[in-house]
Write a protein that holds these residues in place. Structure first.
Motif, PDB file in Angstrom:
ATOM      1  N   VAL A  96       0.891  -1.180  -0.034  1.00 31.89           N
ATOM      2  CA  VAL A  96       0.019   0.056   0.065  1.00 31.89           C
ATOM      3  C   VAL A  96       0.818   1.194  -0.117  1.00 31.89           C
ATOM      4  O   VAL A  96       1.692   1.440   0.896  1.00 31.89           O
ATOM      5  N   TYR A 103      -6.397  12.638   9.050  1.00 37.36           N
ATOM      6  CA  TYR A 103      -6.758  11.579  10.161  1.00 37.36           C
ATOM      7  C   TYR A 103      -6.261  12.241  11.581  1.00 37.36           C
ATOM      8  O   TYR A 103      -6.131  11.609  12.451  1.00 37.36           O
ATOM      9  N   LEU A 117      -6.060   2.633   8.679  1.00 36.26           N
ATOM     10  CA  LEU A 117      -7.366   3.435   8.653  1.00 36.26           C
ATOM     11  C   LEU A 117      -8.047   3.506   7.391  1.00 36.26           C
ATOM     12  O   LEU A 117      -9.044   4.189   6.950  1.00 36.26           O
ATOM     13  N   GLY A 118      -7.163   3.207   6.291  1.00 37.25           N
ATOM     14  CA  GLY A 118      -7.932   3.000   4.759  1.00 37.25           C
ATOM     15  C   GLY A 118      -7.342   3.853   4.013  1.00 37.25           C
ATOM     16  O   GLY A 118      -7.847   4.146   2.969  1.00 37.25           O
ATOM     17  N   CYS A 156      -3.250   3.587  -1.579  1.00 39.19           N
ATOM     18  CA  CYS A 156      -3.745   2.692  -2.578  1.00 39.19           C
ATOM     19  C   CYS A 156      -3.015   1.642  -2.896  1.00 39.19           C
ATOM     20  O   CYS A 156      -1.645   1.373  -2.417  1.00 39.19           O
ATOM     21  N   ARG A 157      -3.564   0.523  -3.035  1.00 44.43           N
ATOM     22  CA  ARG A 157      -2.967  -0.917  -3.220  1.00 44.43           C
ATOM     23  C   ARG A 157      -2.199  -0.959  -4.235  1.00 44.43           C
ATOM     24  O   ARG A 157      -2.959  -0.367  -5.322  1.00 44.43           O
ATOM     25  N   GLN A 166      -7.799   2.061  -1.132  1.00 47.90           N
ATOM     26  CA  GLN A 166      -8.250   1.278  -0.169  1.00 47.90           C
ATOM     27  C   GLN A 166      -9.725   1.421   0.245  1.00 47.90           C
ATOM     28  O   GLN A 166     -10.416   0.545   0.365  1.00 47.90           O
ATOM     29  N   SER A 167      -9.986   2.722   0.419  1.00 45.66           N
ATOM     30  CA  SER A 167     -11.322   3.058   0.788  1.00 45.66           C
ATOM     31  C   SER A 167     -12.033   3.460  -0.631  1.00 45.66           C
ATOM     32  O   SER A 167     -11.619   4.210  -1.454  1.00 45.66           O
ATOM     33  N   LYS A 217     -14.650   5.172  -0.501  1.00 43.76           N
ATOM     34  CA  LYS A 217     -15.463   6.491  -0.486  1.00 43.76           C
ATOM     35  C   LYS A 217     -14.909   7.476  -1.239  1.00 43.76           C
ATOM     36  O   LYS A 217     -13.712   7.782  -1.058  1.00 43.76           O
TER      37      LYS A 217
END
Length: 651
Positions: A84, A103, A125-126, A129-130, A236-237, A239
């Motif tokens: 990540v 965050y 925490l998300g 990027c993977r 990862q997220s 949203k």
């Protein structure tokens, strides 16, 4: 969940002499287990042994020098470990500080361990990027572990043994894939006594394939994945990020997108943009939280776009003025006035909420998605309600049963007395700290006044020095002008004295004044003009006649001077005498004139000069008569020759 974060301490993957050393932070179930320093070889060994869920980095350049090395590094990771990049990938890159700020996490960016710790936290925490470099298929190759070679008497038995081992291992892998319920295709290469090679193409990611690399004496197994054409960065997220949108509607519609930190995400305009196109453009970059206009009443087009996203409207108290728009849009490059107005509207909205965003950053705990809290508070929720919304719905721990009240015992009363004494001590400590704080505040105010006074003195001294320097420059220029004028004044005084002397000599009856010309050149004539001037009726004394020029003589003839006196007529070139004759300038020798020279003025006897002038006039009349006779003879000869040519033609 196991999340490992790394950051480079020293060295580089590009260096052959100084190999990189990494700060490794292990976080297991949101707790920091260890922080150590490892080499790249040791890091890969640890990842193979412990198989974490995420390996977080803030830059891919720390683990691979180029794309080829990045493929090799990803191939060496365990199947269950995702790489990540917390700062994003592709064209959307951010700094680690920006990602951590979302965050509400702060760290020392000069400490590699702090950066590794922060990378692991935000990845858990998300954030980020993977990194995906391989397709969702797996390639298993079973082949010989050694070559059969030329061999000897037992060559056939040796070859059958190797090819049999390849066939046996291939059957084992096939049974394993069948037990796992995976779809696959198998290609066999038959050989003497078995198979020389077997290839399985499995329709599943490597993490779901229960087969590992193997290298034995007779057979080897290589598990790999086909590479993608380009490395992909998958967030990862899922949203989308929140945006502040500024829109300038009209024939040319402009859209400006800012994140909640006031940074420009996108700015564009088009004459063919419809409402649907604008909505699609905004949705590509994120989710609008605030939609703003530069007018105090929101236009209908902007209101339709706002309702489609159910965003919070922002309207300024009055229409934003053009000078303010120029000031707001000065940091960015915009193509036209519409983009400027859209960016100004978005920036005014950001500045309106800026203090509230800063206050929320100070009040919320670290490890919470700051943008989510901001969005909920802007939509009307309180901070406590927003934090409760983001809290997990259920916890691992069951709520504790309410304990019965402790009976009024001596133990409880003793504990109460301890608490009261502790409260008393804390109150006294608070009062002492408050008094100390007041003293420090008084000292700070005193130092600020002193600093202000010193700054005022420095400013006064600087202003005085600049004024003195300016006045000194003026004085210097005036002195230079004064010296130039004094020099000019002295020159004019000398010239005036010469002119007075010349005028006095003109009034005399027996003497004739002469103006002295050094040589027959233009420079000498200019000096004569500067010192004495040339006027009609002046007599000129010519000191030297060598190097004479016709242009200088003609320049003398422009002013109708009385004549020129030279030291000796006999040595003058005939051409010079003829030129003076043609220009009717009297040319007289100084013998017998009683000439006396003093500087640029000379005098001679009037009677002698008049006699010589009368002689020159007689010679000039004779010269002109001869010139006329010569011209008549020339005309007659030309006429006679012309007539002879005509007679010959007629004969």
């Amino acid at each position: 969940m196991r999340v490992y974060g790394i950051d480079i301490v020293k060295g580089s993957v590009r260096s052959r002499s100084k190999r990189p050393l990494f700060a490794l932070c292990r976080i297991i179930d949101d707790e920091i287990v260890s922080e150590t320093e490892v080499s790249l070889f040791r890091l890969i060994r640890i990842l193979e042994a412990e198989e974490p869920d995420i390996l977080a980095v803030d830059s891919l350049q720390e683990v691979a020098a180029d794309t080829k090395e990045l493929y090799i590094f990803l191939q060496s990771l365990p199947p269950k470990t995702d790489l990540v990049c917390v700062t994003g990938g592709g064209d959307h890159r951010e700094s680690l500080a920006q990602v951590a700020g979302r965050y509400n996490i702060t760290f020392n960016r000069f400490d590699p361990y702090a950066e590794a710790r922060t990378s692991a936290k935000v990845a858990a925490l998300g954030a980020g990027c993977r990194v995906e470099a391989f397709a969702d298929t797996c390639l298993i190759t079973v082949s010989r572990g050694r070559s059969p070679g030329k061999g000897g008497w037992s060559q056939n038995r040796y070859t059958r043994k190797i090819h049999g081992a390849v066939r046996t291992k291939a059957r084992e892998i096939e049974m394993t894939l069948l037990d796992a319920g995976l779809k696959y295709e198998m290609k066999e290469f038959r050989a003497f006594g078995g198979y020389s090679r077997v290839i399985f193409v499995v329709s599943a990611p490597r993490a779901h394939v229960p087969v590992r690399n193997l290298r034995g004496s007779d057979v080897q197994v290589n598990v790999s994945q086909p590479r993608l054409e380009r490395i992909r960065f998958v967030p990862q997220s899922g949203k989308p990020r929140y945006l502040i949108v500024g829109i300038d509607p009209g024939t040319t519609m402009a859209v400006a997108l800012l994140n909640l930190d006031g940074e420009l995400v996108h700015l564009s305009s088009s004459r063919v943009t419809s409402i649907a196109d604008a909505i699609s453009l905004i949705r590509e970059h994120g989710r609008p939280l605030i939609i703003a206009s530069d007018k105090k009443e929101m236009p209908g087009t902007v209101e339709k776009i706002r309702r489609s996203f159910n965003a919070v409207p922002f309207l300024p108290r009055s229409d934003i003025l053009v000078p303010e728009k120029f000031e707001l849009a000065s940091p960015v490059q915009y193509e036209n006035d519409h983009e400027r107005d859209a960016y100004a509207a978005a920036m005014v909205a950001y500045r309106h909420y800026k203090n509230k965003f800063a206050s929320l950053s100070k009040r919320i705990p670290s490890g919470v998605a700051l943008d989510e809290i901001r969005a909920r508070v802007i939509r009307g929720r309180s901070l406590e309600q927003a934090l409760a919304d983001l809290a997990p719905a259920g916890g691992d721990e069951e709520p504790k049963a309410r304990e019965p009240e402790e009976p009024e015992t001596e133990t409880r009363r003793g504990r109460q007395r301890e608490y009261e004494a502790m409260v008393s001590r804390l109150r006294s400590l608070v009062s002492e700290l408050y008094a100390e704080g007041q003293k420090k505040d008084d000292e700070i105010r005193r130092l600020r006044r002193t600093l202000q006074n010193e700054r005022s003195k420095v400013k006064s001294r600087v202003r005085r020095d600049s004024e003195v320097a300016r006045l000194e420059g003026i004085i210097k220029n005036q002195k230079r002008h004064l010296r130039r004028e004094e020099k000019r004044n002295r020159t004019l005084r000398k010239q005036l004295e010469r002119m007075r002397t010349y005028a006095d000599l003109l009034d005399g009856e027996d003497l004739v004044p002469l103006k002295v010309l050094e040589s027959l050149s233009r420079d000498a004539i200019r000096r004569l003009d500067a010192e004495m001037g040339r006027n009609p009726g002046d007599w000129i004394y010519l000191g030297r006649t060598d190097g004479w020029g016709k242009s200088a003589i003609r320049e003398l003839a422009e002013v109708q001077i009385a004549g020129v006196v030279v030291p000796d007529l006999s040595v003058l070139p005939p051409d010079l005498v003829s030129l003076f004759r043609e220009l009717r300038i009297p040319l007289i020798g100084e013998q017998g004139l009683g000439l006396r020279l003093q500087g640029s003025i000379g005098i001679c006897l009037r009677s002698a000069l008049d006699d010589r002038y009368a002689v020159w006039q007689e010679e000039q009349e004779r010269y002109e008569r001869e010139k006329k006779v010569d011209s008549i003879e020339t005309l007659f000869k030309e006429y006679r020759s012309e007539r002879e040519r005509e007679v010959r033609k007629g004969g």
